[in-house]
Design an enzyme around this catalytic site. Structure first.
Site, PDB file in Angstrom:
ATOM      1  N   ASP A 250      -3.112  -1.586   9.030  1.00 14.21           N
ATOM      2  CA  ASP A 250      -3.118  -1.532   7.757  1.00 14.21           C
ATOM      3  C   ASP A 250      -3.618  -2.926   7.208  1.00 14.21           C
ATOM      4  O   ASP A 250      -3.743  -3.072   6.039  1.00 14.21           O
ATOM      5  CB  ASP A 250      -1.875  -1.356   7.256  1.00 14.21           C
ATOM      6  CG  ASP A 250      -1.160   0.191   7.273  1.00 14.21           C
ATOM      7  OD1 ASP A 250      -1.839   0.973   7.524  1.00 14.21           O
ATOM      8  OD2 ASP A 250       0.296  -0.069   7.282  1.00 14.21           O
TER       9      ASP A 250
ATOM     10  N   LYS B 183       0.834  -1.291  -0.017  1.00 15.06           N
ATOM     11  CA  LYS B 183       0.064  -0.078  -0.042  1.00 15.06           C
ATOM     12  C   LYS B 183       0.978   1.109   0.017  1.00 15.06           C
ATOM     13  O   LYS B 183       1.931   1.170   0.555  1.00 15.06           O
ATOM     14  CB  LYS B 183      -0.833   0.026   1.159  1.00 15.06           C
ATOM     15  CG  LYS B 183      -0.249   0.137   2.466  1.00 15.06           C
ATOM     16  CD  LYS B 183       0.032   1.670   3.276  1.00 15.06           C
ATOM     17  CE  LYS B 183       0.979   1.668   4.331  1.00 15.06           C
ATOM     18  NZ  LYS B 183       1.391   2.651   4.873  1.00 15.06           N
TER      19      LYS B 183
ATOM     20  N   PRO C 124       9.027  -4.197  -0.127  1.00 11.55           N
ATOM     21  CA  PRO C 124      10.205  -3.582   0.669  1.00 11.55           C
ATOM     22  C   PRO C 124       9.798  -3.860   2.479  1.00 11.55           C
ATOM     23  O   PRO C 124       8.915  -3.683   2.826  1.00 11.55           O
ATOM     24  CB  PRO C 124      10.452  -2.424   0.560  1.00 11.55           C
ATOM     25  CG  PRO C 124       9.706  -1.807  -0.470  1.00 11.55           C
ATOM     26  CD  PRO C 124       8.800  -2.781  -0.865  1.00 11.55           C
ATOM     27  N   VAL C 125      10.795  -4.441   3.148  1.00 12.70           N
ATOM     28  CA  VAL C 125      10.774  -4.591   4.596  1.00 12.70           C
ATOM     29  C   VAL C 125      11.043  -3.346   5.364  1.00 12.70           C
ATOM     30  O   VAL C 125      11.945  -2.556   5.234  1.00 12.70           O
ATOM     31  CB  VAL C 125      11.575  -5.707   5.035  1.00 12.70           C
ATOM     32  CG1 VAL C 125      11.565  -6.023   6.601  1.00 12.70           C
ATOM     33  CG2 VAL C 125      11.418  -7.002   4.166  1.00 12.70           C
ATOM     34  N   ALA C 126      10.226  -2.989   6.074  1.00 14.88           N
ATOM     35  CA  ALA C 126      10.130  -1.822   7.075  1.00 14.88           C
ATOM     36  C   ALA C 126      10.212  -0.712   6.051  1.00 14.88           C
ATOM     37  O   ALA C 126      10.990   0.349   6.469  1.00 14.88           O
ATOM     38  CB  ALA C 126      11.275  -1.897   8.003  1.00 14.88           C
ATOM     39  N   GLY C 127       9.698  -0.677   5.257  1.00 13.45           N
ATOM     40  CA  GLY C 127       9.530   0.477   3.991  1.00 13.45           C
ATOM     41  C   GLY C 127       8.568   1.690   4.191  1.00 13.45           C
ATOM     42  O   GLY C 127       8.551   2.375   3.221  1.00 13.45           O
ATOM     43  N   GLY C 128       7.340   1.363   4.987  1.00  7.07           N
ATOM     44  CA  GLY C 128       6.280   1.996   5.065  1.00  7.07           C
ATOM     45  C   GLY C 128       5.378   1.809   3.706  1.00  7.07           C
ATOM     46  O   GLY C 128       4.612   2.535   3.523  1.00  7.07           O
TER      47      GLY C 128
ATOM     48  N   GLY D  16       4.486  -6.161   6.033  1.00 10.15           N
ATOM     49  CA  GLY D  16       4.180  -7.087   7.346  1.00 10.15           C
ATOM     50  C   GLY D  16       2.697  -7.421   7.233  1.00 10.15           C
ATOM     51  O   GLY D  16       2.143  -8.487   7.342  1.00 10.15           O
ATOM     52  N   SER D  17       2.092  -6.124   6.953  1.00  5.53           N
ATOM     53  CA  SER D  17       0.494  -6.204   7.166  1.00  5.53           C
ATOM     54  C   SER D  17      -0.091  -6.923   5.891  1.00  5.53           C
ATOM     55  O   SER D  17      -1.029  -7.731   6.057  1.00  5.53           O
ATOM     56  CB  SER D  17       0.044  -4.983   7.007  1.00  5.53           C
ATOM     57  OG  SER D  17       0.312  -4.145   8.253  1.00  5.53           O
TER      58      SER D  17
HETATM   59  O1  C5P Z   1      -1.172  -0.992  13.766  1.00  6.10           O
HETATM   60  P1  C5P Z   1       0.350  -1.185  13.460  1.00  6.10           P
HETATM   61  O2  C5P Z   1       0.607  -2.465  14.457  1.00  6.10           O
HETATM   62  O3  C5P Z   1       0.605  -1.438  12.207  1.00  6.10           O
HETATM   63  O4  C5P Z   1       1.000  -0.103  14.175  1.00  6.10           O
HETATM   64  C1  C5P Z   1       2.420   0.059  14.369  1.00  6.10           C
HETATM   65  C2  C5P Z   1       2.936   1.057  15.233  1.00  6.10           C
HETATM   66  O5  C5P Z   1       2.588   2.202  14.583  1.00  6.10           O
HETATM   67  C3  C5P Z   1       1.803   1.291  16.519  1.00  6.10           C
HETATM   68  O6  C5P Z   1       2.497   0.520  17.493  1.00  6.10           O
HETATM   69  C4  C5P Z   1       2.041   2.534  16.737  1.00  6.10           C
HETATM   70  O7  C5P Z   1       3.230   3.055  17.634  1.00  6.10           O
HETATM   71  C5  C5P Z   1       2.082   3.114  15.585  1.00  6.10           C
HETATM   72  N1  C5P Z   1       0.939   3.822  15.019  1.00  6.10           N
HETATM   73  C6  C5P Z   1       0.309   4.935  15.582  1.00  6.10           C
HETATM   74  N2  C5P Z   1      -0.911   5.076  14.993  1.00  6.10           N
HETATM   75  C7  C5P Z   1      -1.729   4.394  14.111  1.00  6.10           C
HETATM   76  C8  C5P Z   1      -1.020   3.427  13.159  1.00  6.10           C
HETATM   77  C9  C5P Z   1       0.176   3.093  14.078  1.00  6.10           C
HETATM   78  O8  C5P Z   1       0.873   5.478  16.521  1.00  6.10           O
HETATM   79  N3  C5P Z   1      -2.793   4.913  13.541  1.00  6.10           N
END
Ligand code: C5P
Length: 313
Positions: free
Chosen positions: A152, A20, A110-114, A118-119
């Site tokens: 996500d 995404k 990409p890993v940890a790429g935003g 993982g989602s």
């Molecule tokens: O939901 P997810 O596990 O992917 O989120 C990872 C981290 O990103 C959360 O633990 C939180 O620190 C941060 N996050 C947030 N607000 C969101 C989504 C994610 O602070 N709406």
């Protein structure tokens, strides 16, 4: 429960699930649970992971990468795809050995790429196990289990172009008549999503942000399928924080702009950077120029569907 062991349930199931991007990412002040309220427009882009599951006496996981480094992907219980297997089993009151799976994940995202790498594996694992075990879980229940796994994950099931509210897990399709060509640049390394959110909070200090809103111009541009309109309306509240943590990303964005991108922005919490091209040919030209400057990149069409079961080979 005998149902999941239905005769005729497939020997293996493979699901392909997309990355995404966020065309807009408005972030509010942290909630009491630590999450931030979001108003985001997600778009699924044609970079995919594939998750394959087979029945096994106990659950195992193998992860491989195609053009991406997977050393940082956890293969223990912290892996989101393994948590999805467990989450779906628990939702149905099932346990091993009925729910043992041999799972393999082939990563191109990409890993940890935003980009929800993982989602998207979690979304794929949910759908794959649902099919493997013959559960026929309702869409609403799958989305509920998905939301419990990560903000996500529901969007990765839905795909297309969609509004994300709540902490991102409340997903509603938005009208999008366009098709877009993105260049996805991978500057290397990763960024921790929680660290980027923390940096944003720190930068805002005592200043209370207004409740996040999706820009109306973006929704109009999507409705009209206007690439130029979308280019003008892109936004990301996390970008400044990602740039503070990785200042060299500003050079990556500038490189894309000078190479002719219609727009450049950080993807979600970064460090992946996105460049919007006018069409697929323009995207190829742009990617070639960026690669010549030493930047690894992919070309991705969008929007694409969410996680889908692939036909058996
Ligand atoms: O939901 P997810 O596990 O992917 O989120 C990872 C981290 O990103 C959360 O633990 C939180 O620190 C941060 N996050 C947030 N607000 C969101 C989504 C994610 O602070 N709406």
């Amino acid at each position: 429960m005998a149902e999941p062991l239905l005769e005729g349930s497939p020997g293996s199931v493979t699901v392909r699930s997309p990355a995404k991007i966020n065309l807009a990412l408005g972030v509010g002040a942290p909630r009491p649970d630590g999450f931030h309220p979001l108003a985001t427009v997600y778009q699924a882009v044609g970079v995919y992971d594939e998750v394959t599951v087979r029945r096994a006496p106990r659950t195992t996981l193998r992860v491989a990468g195609e053009g991406v480094d997977v050393v940082d992907v956890p293969t223990d219980g912290a892996n989101l795809a393994l948590r999805a297997v467990r989450g779906l089993a628990e939702h149905h009151g099932l346990a091993e050995p009925d729910t043992g799976v041999e799972m393999s994940v082939l990563k191109c995202v990409p890993v940890a790429g935003g980009m929800a790498g993982g989602s998207t594996d979690a979304a794929a694992a949910l759908l794959a196990c649902d099919r493997l075990w013959g559960l026929g879980t309702s869409r609403a229940d799958l989305l509920r289990v998905a939301a419990g796994l990560g903000s996500d994950v529901p969007f990765c099931l839905v795909g297309g172009t969609a509004l994300g509210e709540g902490r991102g897990e409340v997903v509603t399709a938005v009208e999008d008549t366009g098709s877009y060509s993105w260049v996805v640049a991978l500057p290397g390394g990763g960024l921790s999503t929680p660290a980027v959110y923390r940096e944003l909070d720190r930068m805002r200090g005592a200043q209370e942000p207004s409740p996040p809103q999706v820009p109306g111009e973006l929704l109009d541009a999507l409705r009209g399928g206007s690439t130029v309109g979308v280019a003008r309306a892109l936004s990301n509240d996390l970008q400044q924080a990602a740039l503070r943590l990785r200042p060299e990303l500003a050079d990556v964005l500038a490189l894309g702009r000078s190479a002719g991108a219609l727009a450049a922005l950080v993807s979600g919490s970064g460090p992946t950077c996105l460049f919007l091209a006018g069409d697929a040919e323009h995207a190829d030209r742009l990617a070639t120029r960026l690669r010549a400057d030493g930047l690894a990149c992919l070309v991705a069409p969008a929007p694409v569907p969410g996680a889908r079961v692939l036909p058996p080979l």
